[in-house]
Structures are given as C-alpha cells and as structure tokens.
Design an enzyme around this catalytic site. Structure first.
Site, PDB file in Angstrom:
ATOM      1  N   GLU A  46       0.883  -1.163   0.000  1.00 18.85           N
ATOM      2  CA  GLU A  46       0.000   0.000   0.000  1.00 18.85           C
ATOM      3  C   GLU A  46       0.920   1.211   0.000  1.00 18.85           C
ATOM      4  O   GLU A  46       1.659   1.432   0.966  1.00 18.85           O
ATOM      5  CB  GLU A  46      -0.915   0.020   1.216  1.00 18.85           C
ATOM      6  CG  GLU A  46      -1.927   1.162   1.138  1.00 18.85           C
ATOM      7  CD  GLU A  46      -2.812   1.252   2.367  1.00 18.85           C
ATOM      8  OE1 GLU A  46      -4.021   1.441   2.191  1.00 18.85           O
ATOM      9  OE2 GLU A  46      -2.295   1.157   3.495  1.00 18.85           O
ATOM     10  N   ASP A  86      -4.863  10.553   8.736  1.00 20.40           N
ATOM     11  CA  ASP A  86      -3.612  10.036   9.282  1.00 20.40           C
ATOM     12  C   ASP A  86      -3.248  10.696  10.602  1.00 20.40           C
ATOM     13  O   ASP A  86      -3.443  11.895  10.794  1.00 20.40           O
ATOM     14  CB  ASP A  86      -2.468  10.250   8.274  1.00 20.40           C
ATOM     15  CG  ASP A  86      -2.610   9.360   7.056  1.00 20.40           C
ATOM     16  OD1 ASP A  86      -2.738   8.141   7.249  1.00 20.40           O
ATOM     17  OD2 ASP A  86      -2.611   9.879   5.929  1.00 20.40           O
TER      18      ASP A  86
END
Length: 280
Positions: free
Chosen positions: A49, A60
């Site tokens: 990924e 995030d």
C-alpha cells in the site's frame, strides 16, 4: 485473474494471510523510498500500500502525517509518484500495488485521467480515505473504466447499509479498520471484537478483508488472521522505523543517515509480522 486473486490463491494454499506494509512514496526521496519498498518485499511483504504525499492528510495520525511532510519537503509530486510506481512494477511484476491517495488528487487531475495514469503506471487498486462509499459512484466508475480496483473503508462501527455498500463497491480487497479514529500506533489496535468486525462484513460476500489502523505487532497480525481477515496492513509502525533513521528539519529536505541500518530494522520487523500471518 488479478494480482490480488493470484495472491489470495497462493496464500490460501500456503495456509497464510497477507502482510501489507504502507510506505509513503518519496519519503524522504524517490530513490530512498524505492530502496525501502524493495527491502519490504524482500523481507516478506505480500502486497504494497503506497501513499501519495498530500498537504492535509486528515485520516492520518501524526506519524504518517510527518511522512507526507518529509516527502513534500523533498519536492514530491503526483508525477514523481507515477514514475516511482512504474519502477516498482518493473522490478516486481507480480506484487499487488495498492495506492492510498486523498480525494483532492483525482479531483485536481480529473477522474478519468487520474485512474488511467495510475493504471498505466502499474497500480492495481486505489483507496481514497476521505471518500466514503456513499460518495464513491463516480470514482468507482472511473476506476472500472481504467481497470483499477476501487477500495473503500469499512468503519469499525458502521451500519449494515454502509457495510453492504462497501462490500458491493470494493474490488480486490476491503479495508476494514480495527478501531475508529486516525491511523497510528499512538492508539494500538484493539483485538476485542475483531471477529465481530470481520463477521459483519463477511455477511455481504464481498472481497477478502484486510484489517488496518493501529496494527503494530506480530500479535496484532495473528489476532487479525485468527478473526478471519485475509491480511493485515501496517503503516505507522513502519513509518516510525523510517523516521528514526531520517535526519533533517522541516522545511528542509530529509535524508536517511544509515540505509543499511534502516534495511536491517525493516527486515527484522517485516519478517516477524509476515511470520505471524501463518494460520493455526
């Protein structure tokens, strides 16, 4: 068959789940990122990924947000990301490459162009973490036209309607999160209720499930596989290892001060995480 289909068939025969590292492209530079990616694959990573740096990575936590910043400080661009994907694909023709990219990028480039460019570079799937499945139809259509698998997130406490939508729209795999919030080892994965998370998604007969968010130890990986997931994705723990070998202060570009030491640490960590995917 797609690369994901081939991977799952091979792992089923071996009695293993998949271990998938998240790695930021251009962190801290394209060349160093390629060496990191190569190290991860050689250490046992089953798929990738890869992140495309973005200035406002809302999904995030601080660790991965800093990797976006390091890459951008070094001059990262989407065009550079495409060139890096081409290089990875040429070196590792059978490894599935998934992308994690914020939705502003396809909007800026245009959906059809965006998906076509990433398909031509060698990407297999694209996850847009800030695009929920209820808004995903135009993205899925453009992805299908380009031959890219669209991936959607199945939130930990999602409604059955959402899980049904995610299962119907996600191709390649489904990204199930083990807990709500942002990415990061700051809050570790809770193993309580993982089976329920996986079982609730499996009711809709979708693609294989990868568990992510807070997966930072071999035990977390083993728990994910035991819960019925087909694999586990680890990002922040790997990003922390990379960051520990970086030197440089924002806004100046960073560099890896000891690539051999970084490769050693990554190999040890990824090998242990992969070993934990063995089904018992």
């Amino acid at each position: 068959m797609s690369r994901y289909d081939d991977l799952f068939a091979r792992l089923d025969t071996a009695g293993e789940g998949a271990f998938v590292p998240f790695i930021m492209l251009s962190d801290p530079s394209p060349e160093e990122a390629f060496q990191i990616i190569s190290t991860a694959i050689e250490a046992g990573a089953d798929a990738l990924e890869l992140g495309v740096p973005f200035s406002d990575p809302v999904a995030d936590g601080p660790t991965v947000a800093e990797s976006h910043l390091r890459a951008l400080d070094g001059g990262a661009t989407v065009d550079s990301a495409l060139e890096q994907i081409k290089r990875v694909r040429a070196a590792y023709p059978e490894v599935p490459i998934g992308m994690l990219i914020y939705g502003n990028v396809p909007f800026t480039r245009g959906l059809d162009r965006f998906y076509q460019e990433f398909a031509e570079a060698g990407a297999d799937s694209i996850l847009l973490p800030d695009v929920p499945v209820r808004e995903g139809a135009p993205f899925s259509a453009a992805a299908a036209a380009a031959g890219i698998d669209p991936i959607y997130i199945a939130p930990a406490n999602a409604s059955e309607k959402t899980l049904e939508g995610v299962s119907a729209a996600s191709k390649g795999y489904i990204y199930a999160i083990s807990r709500d919030g942002v990415t990061g080892t700051e809050r570790e994965s809770s193993t309580d209720g993982l089976s329920a998370v996986v079982d609730n998604i499996k009711k809709f007969d979708g693609a294989p499930i990868f568990l992510g968010f807070g997966i930072s130890s071999p035990q977390h990986v083993a728990d994910a596989i035991a819960a019925g997931a087909s694999g586990a994705i680890t990002g922040s723990a790997i990003t922390k290892i990379i960051a520990s070998h970086c030197e440089g202060e924002h806004p100046n570009p960073s560099t890896i001060r000891d690539m051999d030491g970084l490769k050693k640490d990554l190999t040890e960590f990824i090998s242990a995480m992969k070993a934990a995917t063995k089904k018992v």
